[in-house]
Design a protein around this motif. Structure first.
Motif, PDB file in Angstrom:
ATOM      1  N   ALA A 115       0.800  -1.226   0.000  1.00  0.00           N
ATOM      2  CA  ALA A 115       0.000   0.000   0.000  1.00  0.00           C
ATOM      3  C   ALA A 115       0.834   1.278   0.000  1.00  0.00           C
ATOM      4  CB  ALA A 115      -0.946   0.006   1.206  1.00  0.00           C
ATOM      5  N   TYR A 116       2.034   1.250   0.573  1.00  0.00           N
ATOM      6  CA  TYR A 116       2.855   2.460   0.652  1.00  0.00           C
ATOM      7  C   TYR A 116       3.723   2.682  -0.591  1.00  0.00           C
ATOM      8  CZ  TYR A 116       1.732   3.022   5.638  1.00  0.00           C
ATOM      9  OH  TYR A 116       1.086   3.230   6.837  1.00  0.00           O
ATOM     10  N   ASP A 117       3.802   1.713  -1.476  1.00  0.00           N
ATOM     11  CA  ASP A 117       4.634   1.865  -2.673  1.00  0.00           C
ATOM     12  C   ASP A 117       4.085   2.994  -3.544  1.00  0.00           C
ATOM     13  OD1 ASP A 117       5.876  -0.356  -1.618  1.00  0.00           O
ATOM     14  OD2 ASP A 117       5.249  -1.727  -3.206  1.00  0.00           O
ATOM     15  N   ASN A 118       4.973   3.889  -3.957  1.00  0.00           N
ATOM     16  CA  ASN A 118       4.654   5.037  -4.824  1.00  0.00           C
ATOM     17  C   ASN A 118       3.782   6.099  -4.168  1.00  0.00           C
ATOM     18  OD1 ASN A 118       6.088   4.182  -7.231  1.00  0.00           O
ATOM     19  ND2 ASN A 118       4.615   2.507  -7.225  1.00  0.00           N
ATOM     20  N   VAL A 119       3.707   6.116  -2.852  1.00  0.00           N
ATOM     21  CA  VAL A 119       2.892   7.106  -2.146  1.00  0.00           C
ATOM     22  C   VAL A 119       3.710   8.373  -1.888  1.00  0.00           C
ATOM     23  CG1 VAL A 119       1.637   7.586   0.004  1.00  0.00           C
ATOM     24  CG2 VAL A 119       1.316   5.409  -1.174  1.00  0.00           C
ATOM     25  N   ALA A 120       3.086   9.500  -2.167  1.00  0.00           N
ATOM     26  CA  ALA A 120       3.731  10.818  -2.100  1.00  0.00           C
ATOM     27  C   ALA A 120       4.042  11.264  -0.676  1.00  0.00           C
ATOM     28  CB  ALA A 120       2.818  11.861  -2.751  1.00  0.00           C
ATOM     29  N   PHE A 121       5.128  12.033  -0.559  1.00  0.00           N
ATOM     30  CA  PHE A 121       5.376  12.866   0.626  1.00  0.00           C
ATOM     31  C   PHE A 121       4.634  14.167   0.331  1.00  0.00           C
ATOM     32  CE2 PHE A 121       8.826   9.910   1.240  1.00  0.00           C
ATOM     33  CZ  PHE A 121       8.883   9.779   2.616  1.00  0.00           C
ATOM     34  N   HIS A 122       3.350  14.188   0.674  1.00  0.00           N
ATOM     35  CA  HIS A 122       2.455  15.254   0.228  1.00  0.00           C
ATOM     36  C   HIS A 122       2.547  16.543   1.038  1.00  0.00           C
ATOM     37  CE1 HIS A 122       0.156  13.186   3.396  1.00  0.00           C
ATOM     38  NE2 HIS A 122      -0.351  14.384   3.641  1.00  0.00           N
ATOM     39  N   ARG A 123       3.060  16.454   2.262  1.00  0.00           N
ATOM     40  CA  ARG A 123       3.161  17.641   3.130  1.00  0.00           C
ATOM     41  C   ARG A 123       4.537  17.618   3.775  1.00  0.00           C
ATOM     42  NH1 ARG A 123       0.904  18.507   8.765  1.00  0.00           N
ATOM     43  NH2 ARG A 123       0.962  20.755   9.026  1.00  0.00           N
ATOM     44  N   VAL A 124       5.394  18.548   3.388  1.00  0.00           N
ATOM     45  CA  VAL A 124       6.769  18.573   3.881  1.00  0.00           C
ATOM     46  C   VAL A 124       7.105  20.005   4.274  1.00  0.00           C
ATOM     47  CG1 VAL A 124       9.164  17.990   3.394  1.00  0.00           C
ATOM     48  CG2 VAL A 124       7.328  16.683   2.290  1.00  0.00           C
ATOM     49  N   ILE A 125       7.330  20.197   5.563  1.00  0.00           N
ATOM     50  CA  ILE A 125       7.612  21.528   6.099  1.00  0.00           C
ATOM     51  C   ILE A 125       9.053  21.576   6.571  1.00  0.00           C
ATOM     52  CG2 ILE A 125       6.974  23.244   7.836  1.00  0.00           C
ATOM     53  CD1 ILE A 125       4.134  22.005   7.800  1.00  0.00           C
ATOM     54  N   ASP A 126       9.861  22.402   5.906  1.00  0.00           N
ATOM     55  CA  ASP A 126      11.277  22.536   6.245  1.00  0.00           C
ATOM     56  C   ASP A 126      11.426  22.869   7.725  1.00  0.00           C
ATOM     57  OD1 ASP A 126      13.994  22.566   5.734  1.00  0.00           O
ATOM     58  OD2 ASP A 126      14.008  24.676   5.129  1.00  0.00           O
ATOM     59  N   GLY A 127      12.301  22.154   8.404  1.00  0.00           N
ATOM     60  CA  GLY A 127      12.547  22.394   9.818  1.00  0.00           C
ATOM     61  C   GLY A 127      11.515  21.776  10.737  1.00  0.00           C
ATOM     62  N   PHE A 128      10.531  21.053  10.177  1.00  0.00           N
ATOM     63  CA  PHE A 128       9.486  20.438  10.995  1.00  0.00           C
ATOM     64  C   PHE A 128       9.366  18.946  10.688  1.00  0.00           C
ATOM     65  CE2 PHE A 128       4.641  20.127  11.778  1.00  0.00           C
ATOM     66  CZ  PHE A 128       4.826  19.656  13.063  1.00  0.00           C
ATOM     67  N   MET A 129       8.689  18.585   9.584  1.00  0.00           N
ATOM     68  CA  MET A 129       8.489  17.170   9.300  1.00  0.00           C
ATOM     69  C   MET A 129       8.121  16.933   7.842  1.00  0.00           C
ATOM     70  SD  MET A 129       5.039  16.444   8.865  1.00  0.00           S
ATOM     71  CE  MET A 129       4.182  17.882   8.258  1.00  0.00           C
ATOM     72  N   ALA A 130       8.220  15.628   7.430  1.00  0.00           N
ATOM     73  CA  ALA A 130       7.800  15.154   6.106  1.00  0.00           C
ATOM     74  C   ALA A 130       6.695  14.128   6.319  1.00  0.00           C
ATOM     75  CB  ALA A 130       8.969  14.509   5.371  1.00  0.00           C
ATOM     76  N   GLN A 131       5.525  14.380   5.733  1.00  0.00           N
ATOM     77  CA  GLN A 131       4.360  13.517   5.928  1.00  0.00           C
ATOM     78  C   GLN A 131       4.047  12.741   4.653  1.00  0.00           C
ATOM     79  OE1 GLN A 131       1.070  15.423   7.896  1.00  0.00           O
ATOM     80  NE2 GLN A 131      -0.413  13.967   7.096  1.00  0.00           N
TER      81      GLN A 131
END
Length: 193
Positions: free
Chosen positions: A64-80
């Motif tokens: 299920a996680y294959d090819n799933v985007a890092f859709h929300r990435v905030i510099d200095g905070f986190m990558a979702q």
């Protein structure tokens, strides 16, 4: 669970200083995310969040996680990442909905702990309801004490944090939304090799 890999000493100014043993998760508790630049190894923590870790393992083993985007990435905070419903960049990617979806599995009750949200810690994303985590997770770039005790910690990056740092960042004006995001190329549990 964790296993000791090695204990070693560091020489500082001619004096040997003992270092703490290096630990790593057992293969069943090791999540490997292949990114465009290489592998990120995450030690999962079933001792802190057994239901969340079990769900992550199931989703990984289902692909299920294959090819799933890092859709929300905030510099200095986190990558979702982890929106398996709307985030699959090869099958059904929906830029307008990514970040609002989950999986076909049920939402999970919170498994909060005293573990701190520090650099490399992996936590479960959720809606306002604390019992709404499903498939999405985030990796911390830096400490965020405001998350402590309010989000479920599921693991920590053991290697490849430099690769996490390279994930394409999103727009600050758009709360970290990423245009043409990076993705998880492949996710696997180390025991399955």
């Amino acid at each position: 669970m964790l296993k000791k890999l090695a204990a070693f000493a560091i020489v500082v100014g001619g004096l040997a200083v003992a270092a703490l043993p290096v630990t790593a998760a057992e293969p069943e508790d090791t999540l490997v995310l292949t990114l465009k630049d290489g592998d990120v190894t995450i030690g999962l923590r079933p001792d802190l969040a057994p239901k969340h870790v079990e769900q992550i393992r199931k989703l990984v083993r289902d692909g299920a996680y294959d090819n799933v985007a890092f859709h929300r990435v905030i510099d200095g905070f986190m990558a979702q990442t982890g929106d398996v419903q709307y985030g699959d960049m090869e099958d059904g990617f929906n830029p307008g909905a990514v970040g609002t979806g989950g999986s076909d599995l049920p939402d999970l009750p919170a498994e909060f702990s005293n573990e701190k949200f520090e650099r490399g810690v992996v936590g479960m994303a959720r809606a306002q309801n604390p019992n709404s985590a499903n498939s999405q997770f985030f990796i911390m770039f830096a400490p965020a004490p405001s998350l402590n005790g309010d989000y479920t910690v599921v693991g920590k990056v053991e290697s490849g944090m430099d690769l996490v740092d390279k994930i394409k960042k999103g727009s600050n004006a758009q709360n970290g939304a990423v245009a043409s995001p990076d993705r998880i190329v492949k996710a696997r549990i180390a025991a399955d090799n």
